[in-house]
Scaffold this active site. Sequence first.
Site, PDB file in Angstrom:
ATOM      1  N   ASN A  33       0.824  -1.191   0.000  1.00 46.32           N
ATOM      2  CA  ASN A  33       0.000   0.000   0.000  1.00 46.32           C
ATOM      3  C   ASN A  33       0.862   1.246   0.000  1.00 46.32           C
ATOM      4  O   ASN A  33       0.836   2.036  -0.947  1.00 46.32           O
ATOM      5  CB  ASN A  33      -0.924  -0.032   1.230  1.00 46.32           C
ATOM      6  CG  ASN A  33      -1.914   1.101   1.245  1.00 46.32           C
ATOM      7  OD1 ASN A  33      -1.547   2.230   1.544  1.00 46.32           O
ATOM      8  ND2 ASN A  33      -3.149   0.835   0.886  1.00 46.32           N
ATOM      9  N   LYS A  69       0.021   8.772   1.286  1.00 48.04           N
ATOM     10  CA  LYS A  69      -1.414   8.503   1.369  1.00 48.04           C
ATOM     11  C   LYS A  69      -2.068   9.840   1.706  1.00 48.04           C
ATOM     12  O   LYS A  69      -2.095  10.240   2.874  1.00 48.04           O
ATOM     13  CB  LYS A  69      -1.718   7.465   2.448  1.00 48.04           C
ATOM     14  CG  LYS A  69      -0.962   6.161   2.292  1.00 48.04           C
ATOM     15  CD  LYS A  69      -1.084   5.548   0.924  1.00 48.04           C
ATOM     16  CE  LYS A  69      -2.475   5.026   0.625  1.00 48.04           C
ATOM     17  NZ  LYS A  69      -2.536   4.404  -0.710  1.00 48.04           N
ATOM     18  N   ASP A 118      -4.642   0.253   5.248  1.00 49.00           N
ATOM     19  CA  ASP A 118      -5.439  -0.740   4.510  1.00 49.00           C
ATOM     20  C   ASP A 118      -5.042  -2.181   4.773  1.00 49.00           C
ATOM     21  O   ASP A 118      -5.322  -3.054   3.931  1.00 49.00           O
ATOM     22  CB  ASP A 118      -5.398  -0.434   2.995  1.00 49.00           C
ATOM     23  CG  ASP A 118      -6.467   0.589   2.613  1.00 49.00           C
ATOM     24  OD1 ASP A 118      -7.499   0.662   3.302  1.00 49.00           O
ATOM     25  OD2 ASP A 118      -6.279   1.320   1.626  1.00 49.00           O
TER      26      ASP A 118
END
Lengths: 266, 266, 266, 266
Positions: free
Chosen positions: A11, A45, A233
């Site tokens: 991720n 992110k 995640d």
Amino acid sequence: DKPFTLFGGINVLESRDLAMSAAEQYVRITEELDIPYVFKASFDKANRSSINSFRGPGLEEGLKILEEVKNTFNVPVITDVHEPYQAQPAAEVADIIQLPAFLSRQTDLVMAMAKTGATINIKKAQFLAPHEMAHILTKFQEAGNDQLILCERGTSFGYNNLVVDMLGFGIMKETGFPVIFDVTHALQRPGGRLDSADGRRAQVTDLARAGMSQKIAGLFLESHPDPSQAKCDGPSALPLDKLKAFLEQMKAVDTVVKEMPEIVTG
Amino acid sequence: DKPFTLFGGINVLESRDLAMSAAEQYVRITEELDIPYVFKASFDKANRSSINSFRGPGLEEGLKILEEVKNTFNVPVITDVHEPYQAQPAAEVADIIQLPAFLSRQTDLVMAMAKTGATINIKKAQFLAPHEMAHILTKFQEAGNDQLILCERGTSFGYNNLVVDMLGFGIMKETGFPVIFDVTHALQRPGGRLDSADGRRAQVTDLARAGMSQKIAGLFLESHPDPSQAKCDGPSALPLDKLKAFLEQMKAVDTVVKEMPEIVTG
Amino acid sequence: DKPFTLFGGINVLESRDLAMSAAEQYVRITEELDIPYVFKASFDKANRSSINSFRGPGLEEGLKILEEVKNTFNVPVITDVHEPYQAQPAAEVADIIQLPAFLSRQTDLVMAMAKTGATINIKKAQFLAPHEMAHILTKFQEAGNDQLILCERGTSFGYNNLVVDMLGFGIMKETGFPVIFDVTHALQRPGGRLDSADGRRAQVTDLARAGMSQKIAGLFLESHPDPSQAKCDGPSALPLDKLKAFLEQMKAVDTVVKEMPEIVTG
Amino acid sequence: DKPFTLFGGINVLESRDLAMSAAEQYVRITEELDIPYVFKASFDKANRSSINSFRGPGLEEGLKILEEVKNTFNVPVITDVHEPYQAQPAAEVADIIQLPAFLSRQTDLVMAMAKTGATINIKKAQFLAPHEMAHILTKFQEAGNDQLILCERGTSFGYNNLVVDMLGFGIMKETGFPVIFDVTHALQRPGGRLDSADGRRAQVTDLARAGMSQKIAGLFLESHPDPSQAKCDGPSALPLDKLKAFLEQMKAVDTVVKEMPEIVTG
């Protein structure tokens, strides 16, 4: 388009060592299984639920890690950008740059990404119908870039839930561009945890098989050596030690469906 | 909170003259009706469906027009920003800066907006549940800004449709922050036209009455002298010549409901 | 159509005494407030989640209670039927018979109900769009009955949730038939409890106000002296001791909106 | 459970000759492909949009045709019932009787069907979450019948649309009962035509492949020699001359996925 391409990785770039270690495993396994492979990781992110959530190493440091992965393992890499100024530097390292789902209608970002000449992976927003992706493709084409990929990642279904409409793959394939399936993010339960999305990791193989049944160009997948410790995640991530078994199944489904002739029923 | 505040204006700054003329009418009518008023217009429509759609005059020219409106009519103004670098200059002119729905989870934009010290209008994304707005409020507060407004503008309901969940107003009001209703964008049918959203302008009064029944702090409204000629979201815009009749009704509903005591039933 | 009619009562005929006591209060309060009133109760809950759930006294015993309510208080009554054979006996007592939402497309039930000559209350199914109600109206009309009422009670919104689309009232009113709002069942969270629906009783006044803002012909409401002890749908029921305060507010909203002229904006 | 069972046939018994001719083709092709087969047809379409729509031959005449199919081709048959009184006679001919989706919560119908001792095919209503099917299974079991099948046929997704949530198969399989997929009705666009549902016949093979990827017990399919002339649900029906090619593909997918071991990722 046989077999599918794996856009696989982690991720977020939690560390240089995690990236290198994960890349090593992805590369080894996809070589064994003869599956074309692109390494995926995010340097930032940018839309976490909480301001305190881990965001990643940032653009500069992140691109260095991606470059090391690329040079060490001789694989193409993909990463996502969030603001127009990031497109050019990201494209100098990454072979494919990705337009995030929430940002998929931001014209300036589209233009900046298009100009880099890189291949673009367009995530389909949770609030868009499959046929609406044609508008975004046109934006990129009018900005001079037709190296485009469409990526399904689920559609808003009531509150705090996503559903993957299998009929959307066929509709998007009619555009003529490659369509891939981000099974990891489609497993999210947005807002399902106190400070972040929840996920349905236990069903990753089931959902990925359904996607592979649609004769798609690629699969997008995030793994983690210990999903319960992942910084983002984790609830949707495949445990990395299941990667080989998982990909064997995906390749088997992909192979059998792509051998099937189209049946005209309409 | 009595009566409600009108955040009213035009969708995009099509021209300096349209802005001035519309502002003149809004100001005159809200003074007549004794409704607190903030002028709204966008300098850039950054997420149009098509690259060829009209976007507006841009940041610099747009802020000049907003400043002229503000100085001429002595009213506060609100405008939306799309990238972090726009927050500071926009806040130098605008009293309230707005976080767009699609961008409502972009942390960098939130931070840049928070730092300006301006009041922030947070559009609720079409893909978020009402209770998830708490995360975005927390982000702003942790960044040092608690002059915050929450704005409902409809939720994804299947493809190409939005629905307004009336129960969401009450849930958002529990945060303690003012909650307003953007009736104009809630009327959209996203992707409903070949190149843009369609709208349900004929139902604007009905939907606005429903919103006003919820004891809300404000109403967000876009009008146009000739909606069929508007350069953006005409299908959802109120014809400007109906503004007075429309606001009279809204004030009447607002007044009657805000006089009602809460009935505890839970 | 001024003021609205209240279709109010209890969910299921838990006992003769509960029915008489509730009816007494409804009658007294609606007389005080000058609101036309119809008593509502079900003799059978034919679609409970569990086979062990309380269903009610059944057709014969239930109709006796309804008849006693009707004769004692001199009010019209409404009850719902589930199979064709029940339509005729129910219509001999009830002034209005109701087509349940889940059954709203069952042609034989529609025909049997139409033939009775009673007024029909058609619940809009959770899976139907407002404009689809035209088909059901046509079915009744072709079967010779045009004493028809349309009743909104929420639409499926993801899993285990209902949303009321305020724009649906206007669409259904275009049919020319009276449109009413069942606020109680719109508050349900289907499947929200282990063995039954959950509800959002604490928000009944908010949601009812929104419905009343739409210039509708009537409000459908279920109450209970102690919702936590109700045998069905207690989580959505209004506490009976709040009825007067609740109806005063509903009448105030209804009155103010029905005095407003239509504003043509389409 | 290898291979899957086909519940295949025609929508409604348009005529004895159509039923016999279709059954002959289904039987021949499923024998060639070694797929267990059950013939499906309805004697009554009890919930058509319009009162003038074709409904079928009715119970008595319909059961005669089903009996002739059964005896001629030596295959089990399945048909759907709509009222409690139909359960017993239907079960005297049919091996499996089907609970319609809209009626799946009607307790009396459940009880009457359970008592026949026949195997029951439970259609999942468009308004139910997969985990809510447990309630209906329990109803049948408490009524003494545990020969139960669960059938997915799509979930309401906004107005006039259905979506198949692939994750629902896994959730329903956890009940331990066989889960099948009605691809034909999942292709419907409810209310999509002036007087009836529209459908997405052109995508039947794509959607069926996705369903088969889920290791399910069976596929439910309706065909017609000329879908454009079918008296009900033609827009969703497979052209009968494509049946063999279609089933070959379904068997290939089913075979490959059922050979795959489960990968524990949760």
